[in-house]
Design a protein around this motif. Structure first.
Motif, PDB file in Angstrom:
ATOM      1  N   TRP A   1       0.832  -1.204   0.000  1.00 30.74           N
ATOM      2  CA  TRP A   1       0.000   0.000   0.000  1.00 30.74           C
ATOM      3  C   TRP A   1       0.864   1.250   0.000  1.00 30.74           C
ATOM      4  CZ3 TRP A   1      -5.253   0.781  -0.265  1.00 30.74           C
ATOM      5  CH2 TRP A   1      -5.708   2.077  -0.003  1.00 30.74           C
ATOM      6  N   VAL A   2       0.455   2.259  -0.748  1.00 25.74           N
ATOM      7  CA  VAL A   2       1.148   3.544  -0.770  1.00 25.74           C
ATOM      8  C   VAL A   2       0.105   4.653  -0.810  1.00 25.74           C
ATOM      9  CG1 VAL A   2       1.391   3.531  -3.288  1.00 25.74           C
ATOM     10  CG2 VAL A   2       2.936   4.917  -1.909  1.00 25.74           C
ATOM     11  N   ALA A   3       0.291   5.670   0.016  1.00 26.37           N
ATOM     12  CA  ALA A   3      -0.654   6.791   0.045  1.00 26.37           C
ATOM     13  C   ALA A   3      -0.574   7.575  -1.254  1.00 26.37           C
ATOM     14  CB  ALA A   3      -0.341   7.708   1.228  1.00 26.37           C
ATOM     15  N   LEU A   4      -1.671   8.209  -1.626  1.00 22.31           N
ATOM     16  CA  LEU A   4      -1.690   8.984  -2.867  1.00 22.31           C
ATOM     17  C   LEU A   4      -0.664  10.120  -2.822  1.00 22.31           C
ATOM     18  CD1 LEU A   4      -3.080   9.232  -5.613  1.00 22.31           C
ATOM     19  CD2 LEU A   4      -4.747  10.770  -4.561  1.00 22.31           C
ATOM     20  N   ASP A   5      -0.414  10.659  -1.632  1.00 20.50           N
ATOM     21  CA  ASP A   5       0.594  11.716  -1.497  1.00 20.50           C
ATOM     22  C   ASP A   5       1.989  11.221  -1.870  1.00 20.50           C
ATOM     23  OD1 ASP A   5      -1.201  13.638  -0.714  1.00 20.50           O
ATOM     24  OD2 ASP A   5      -0.911  13.297   1.438  1.00 20.50           O
ATOM     25  N   ASP A   6       2.193   9.902  -1.818  1.00 22.78           N
ATOM     26  CA  ASP A   6       3.504   9.326  -2.129  1.00 22.78           C
ATOM     27  C   ASP A   6       3.557   8.724  -3.530  1.00 22.78           C
ATOM     28  OD1 ASP A   6       4.550   9.961   0.414  1.00 22.78           O
ATOM     29  OD2 ASP A   6       3.592   8.183   1.283  1.00 22.78           O
ATOM     30  N   VAL A   7       2.541   9.006  -4.329  1.00 16.99           N
ATOM     31  CA  VAL A   7       2.522   8.588  -5.736  1.00 16.99           C
ATOM     32  C   VAL A   7       2.827   9.812  -6.592  1.00 16.99           C
ATOM     33  CG1 VAL A   7       1.082   7.677  -7.611  1.00 16.99           C
ATOM     34  CG2 VAL A   7       0.827   6.777  -5.275  1.00 16.99           C
ATOM     35  N   ALA A   8       3.666   9.644  -7.585  1.00 20.03           N
ATOM     36  CA  ALA A   8       3.972  10.762  -8.478  1.00 20.03           C
ATOM     37  C   ALA A   8       2.677  11.332  -9.047  1.00 20.03           C
ATOM     38  CB  ALA A   8       4.888  10.296  -9.607  1.00 20.03           C
ATOM     39  N   PRO A   9       2.469  12.651  -8.949  1.00 21.96           N
ATOM     40  CA  PRO A   9       1.229  13.246  -9.460  1.00 21.96           C
ATOM     41  C   PRO A   9       0.932  12.871 -10.909  1.00 21.96           C
ATOM     42  CG  PRO A   9       2.439  14.851  -8.166  1.00 21.96           C
ATOM     43  CD  PRO A   9       3.336  13.660  -8.310  1.00 21.96           C
ATOM     44  N   VAL A  10       1.976  12.726 -11.711  1.00 23.14           N
ATOM     45  CA  VAL A  10       1.768  12.383 -13.115  1.00 23.14           C
ATOM     46  C   VAL A  10       1.199  10.981 -13.262  1.00 23.14           C
ATOM     47  CG1 VAL A  10       4.083  11.454 -13.561  1.00 23.14           C
ATOM     48  CG2 VAL A  10       2.804  12.544 -15.412  1.00 23.14           C
ATOM     49  N   MET A  11       1.459  10.085 -12.278  1.00 23.77           N
ATOM     50  CA  MET A  11       0.902   8.737 -12.325  1.00 23.77           C
ATOM     51  C   MET A  11      -0.609   8.790 -12.116  1.00 23.77           C
ATOM     52  SD  MET A  11       1.572   5.478 -12.694  1.00 23.77           S
ATOM     53  CE  MET A  11       0.059   4.628 -13.161  1.00 23.77           C
ATOM     54  N   ALA A  12      -1.046   9.579 -11.143  1.00 18.94           N
ATOM     55  CA  ALA A  12      -2.484   9.711 -10.910  1.00 18.94           C
ATOM     56  C   ALA A  12      -3.172  10.289 -12.139  1.00 18.94           C
ATOM     57  CB  ALA A  12      -2.727  10.589  -9.687  1.00 18.94           C
TER      58      ALA A  12
ATOM     59  N   GLY B   1       0.043 -11.470 -10.569  1.00 19.73           N
ATOM     60  CA  GLY B   1       0.434 -11.443  -9.174  1.00 19.73           C
ATOM     61  C   GLY B   1       0.979 -10.112  -8.691  1.00 19.73           C
ATOM     62  N   VAL B   2       0.851  -9.070  -9.494  1.00 19.99           N
ATOM     63  CA  VAL B   2       1.347  -7.737  -9.124  1.00 19.99           C
ATOM     64  C   VAL B   2       0.157  -6.796  -8.980  1.00 19.99           C
ATOM     65  CG1 VAL B   2       2.801  -5.788  -9.789  1.00 19.99           C
ATOM     66  CG2 VAL B   2       3.539  -8.123 -10.311  1.00 19.99           C
ATOM     67  N   PHE B   3      -0.047  -6.301  -7.773  1.00 20.30           N
ATOM     68  CA  PHE B   3      -1.193  -5.442  -7.489  1.00 20.30           C
ATOM     69  C   PHE B   3      -0.731  -4.133  -6.864  1.00 20.30           C
ATOM     70  CE2 PHE B   3      -2.960  -9.667  -7.669  1.00 20.30           C
ATOM     71  CZ  PHE B   3      -4.176  -9.492  -8.321  1.00 20.30           C
ATOM     72  N   GLY B   4      -1.272  -3.045  -7.368  1.00 23.17           N
ATOM     73  CA  GLY B   4      -0.967  -1.735  -6.830  1.00 23.17           C
ATOM     74  C   GLY B   4       0.195  -1.062  -7.528  1.00 23.17           C
ATOM     75  N   VAL B   5       0.157   0.261  -7.511  1.00 25.87           N
ATOM     76  CA  VAL B   5       1.125   1.052  -8.269  1.00 25.87           C
ATOM     77  C   VAL B   5       2.530   0.955  -7.689  1.00 25.87           C
ATOM     78  CG1 VAL B   5       0.644   3.173  -6.985  1.00 25.87           C
ATOM     79  CG2 VAL B   5       1.472   3.308  -9.334  1.00 25.87           C
ATOM     80  N   GLN B   6       2.656   0.763  -6.377  1.00 26.76           N
ATOM     81  CA  GLN B   6       3.992   0.659  -5.788  1.00 26.76           C
ATOM     82  C   GLN B   6       4.708  -0.602  -6.274  1.00 26.76           C
ATOM     83  OE1 GLN B   6       5.973   2.595  -4.401  1.00 26.76           O
ATOM     84  NE2 GLN B   6       6.976   1.828  -2.568  1.00 26.76           N
ATOM     85  N   ALA B   7       4.019  -1.736  -6.203  1.00 21.99           N
ATOM     86  CA  ALA B   7       4.608  -2.988  -6.682  1.00 21.99           C
ATOM     87  C   ALA B   7       4.893  -2.915  -8.177  1.00 21.99           C
ATOM     88  CB  ALA B   7       3.681  -4.162  -6.372  1.00 21.99           C
ATOM     89  N   ALA B   8       3.989  -2.283  -8.941  1.00 23.49           N
ATOM     90  CA  ALA B   8       4.180  -2.174 -10.385  1.00 23.49           C
ATOM     91  C   ALA B   8       5.375  -1.293 -10.726  1.00 23.49           C
ATOM     92  CB  ALA B   8       2.915  -1.605 -11.029  1.00 23.49           C
ATOM     93  N   ALA B   9       5.522  -0.164 -10.027  1.00 24.27           N
ATOM     94  CA  ALA B   9       6.648   0.731 -10.294  1.00 24.27           C
ATOM     95  C   ALA B   9       7.975   0.023 -10.038  1.00 24.27           C
ATOM     96  CB  ALA B   9       6.534   1.979  -9.425  1.00 24.27           C
ATOM     97  N   ARG B  10       8.031  -0.748  -8.981  1.00 26.07           N
ATOM     98  CA  ARG B  10       9.267  -1.471  -8.673  1.00 26.07           C
ATOM     99  C   ARG B  10       9.511  -2.613  -9.658  1.00 26.07           C
ATOM    100  NH1 ARG B  10       8.734  -1.761  -2.038  1.00 26.07           N
ATOM    101  NH2 ARG B  10       9.461   0.376  -1.627  1.00 26.07           N
TER     102      ARG B  10
END
Length: 233
Positions: A63-74, A162-171
């Motif tokens: 899990w990653v908060a929206l504040d910790d996601v690059a604005p361009v990703m949102a 098996g990859v869920f969420g933007v944090q796991a995907a970015a990595r």
């Protein structure tokens, strides 16, 4: 004797009906409590994540908060999946009409609908699931701010097997945290969302590159015209 038997049957049927009604009401109340709880608490899992975890022996998710996601990703995700996200109340009527005219449902499902489906329901195209999707969509639109809906969506969306969420995907695809994604990387992640198991953001096909370029332009457009205002200052 026969009348007594009929009376007992009626009583039994009535008791079963009352029990079913109470059970249904308790179920609805429990699900509505979950809707309210998930406004502030991250959903620990979803039915699909659980099933994939059982099938694969585990999944990659953080899990990653929206504040910790690059604005361009949102912005990229909204541009790709639901450009009018800030302007509708859960259902994009214009998109639904366009989908009906085109003979299919592609493009009619909003981020709010996808979030409701992913968090509370199951995958598939059954009419029952689509019918249940409506009250859940309305519930999260009423109970959650738009930022929360997008935050939850970004954390439960499937980006690969098996990859869920933007944090796991970015990595997985780019070797960085979600907050460090560039415009190109974000657009490529958004480009694979309709078919996460058939597309690759790390080694994109020509189709994915072209779609990502279009998404990048769309992300810039919704920033300029105000359609990103409900989730970004």
């Amino acid at each position: 004797m026969r009348n007594l038997f009929r009376m007992r049957v009626r009583r039994a049927v009535g008791a079963m009906g009352r029990l079913a009604l109470r059970t249904g009401l308790l179920g609805v109340a429990f699900l509505m409590l979950l809707v309210l709880a998930f406004r502030v608490v991250p959903p620990p899992a979803t039915p699909y994540i659980v099933s994939e975890s059982w099938r694969l022996g585990g999944v990659d998710r953080e899990w990653v908060a929206l504040d910790d996601v690059a604005p361009v990703m949102a912005r990229a995700v909204v541009a790709a999946e639901d450009a009018n996200f800030c302007r509708h109340w859960g259902f994009d009527v214009d998109a639904i009409r366009a989908a009906i005219r085109g003979g299919g449902a592609r493009g009619a499902s909003t981020i709010s609908q996808q979030t409701a489906k992913n968090v509370f329901l199951w995958q598939g195209r059954s009419w029952l699931r689509k019918a249940l999707e409506v009250p859940f969509t309305l519930a999260i639109e009423a109970a959650w701010p738009k930022r929360r809906i997008l935050e939850v969506y970004l954390n439960v969306a499937e980006f690969d097997r098996g990859v869920f969420g933007v944090q796991a995907a970015a990595r997985r695809y780019h070797g960085v945290d979600a907050g460090a994604l560039t415009a190109v990387q974000a657009a490529r992640l958004a480009a694979i969302l309709p078919d996460p198991k058939g597309r690759d953001a790390g080694a994109p096909s020509r189709f994915v590159r072209d779609r990502a370029a279009s998404i990048r332009d769309g992300a810039a457009t919704i920033r300029a015209d105000g359609r990103a205002r409900c989730f970004q200052d």
